[in-house]
Write a protein that holds these residues in place. Sequence first.
Motif, mmCIF file in Angstrom:
data_model
loop_
_atom_site.group_PDB
_atom_site.id
_atom_site.type_symbol
_atom_site.label_atom_id
_atom_site.label_comp_id
_atom_site.label_asym_id
_atom_site.label_seq_id
_atom_site.Cartn_x
_atom_site.Cartn_y
_atom_site.Cartn_z
ATOM 1 N N ASN A 28 0.839 -1.196 0.000
ATOM 2 C CA ASN A 28 0.000 0.000 0.000
ATOM 3 C C ASN A 28 0.879 1.252 0.000
ATOM 4 O OD1 ASN A 28 0.663 0.699 2.748
ATOM 5 N ND2 ASN A 28 -0.812 -0.839 3.436
ATOM 6 N N ASP A 119 1.623 8.925 -11.365
ATOM 7 C CA ASP A 119 0.757 7.838 -11.839
ATOM 8 C C ASP A 119 1.073 7.478 -13.285
ATOM 9 O OD1 ASP A 119 -0.687 7.778 -9.417
ATOM 10 O OD2 ASP A 119 -1.994 9.401 -10.106
ATOM 11 N N SER A 134 1.104 3.817 -9.108
ATOM 12 C CA SER A 134 1.420 5.118 -8.544
ATOM 13 C C SER A 134 2.737 4.955 -7.802
ATOM 14 C CB SER A 134 0.309 5.574 -7.597
ATOM 15 O OG SER A 134 0.509 6.897 -7.200
ATOM 16 N N LYS A 151 -2.473 -0.580 -8.468
ATOM 17 C CA LYS A 151 -3.848 -0.328 -8.032
ATOM 18 C C LYS A 151 -4.805 -1.351 -8.596
ATOM 19 C CE LYS A 151 -2.971 4.580 -7.727
ATOM 20 N NZ LYS A 151 -3.365 5.877 -8.165
#
Length: 151
Positions: A28, A119, A134, A151
């Motif tokens: 994450n 991104d 990202s 993502k």
Amino acid sequence: MKKIIYLMLAILSCAIFSSYVHAAERGNAEEAQAMVKKAVVYIKKYGKDKAYAEFNNPQGLFRDRDLYIVVFDMNGLGLAHINPRLIGKVTGDIKDADGKLIFHAQRKLAMEQGSGWVDYKWPNPVTGRIESKSTYLEKFDDLMIMCGIYK
């Protein structure tokens, strides 16, 4: 009727479990930022050559699921990357699947802000698919230290 309800509950349970497993397979944003900060500390402590060797080590301290450290100098020379073909190459003109010049966006951010997120789309080493990514970067000396999330 009970069999149908049990079957539906079993399917729902599998779907929920699958989404948790999928999330656990991916890093994450907080983990990516922490890895970059850890990489900067590592370079300061051990020097660039030892750090690059560790960053490029497939079983090293800087590989976690789909997270890995990337280092480019400000001219686009790849110094650390999960893809060994990008190490030692000037990669400033590499485009993503949509034609975005990734390095140019990263360099601009590094020069103007010193850190932040960019991104783009990139192959995920875990899934093998092109995915939205990202990447968090920090400028350190003449380097961009980066780690991205899919993502």
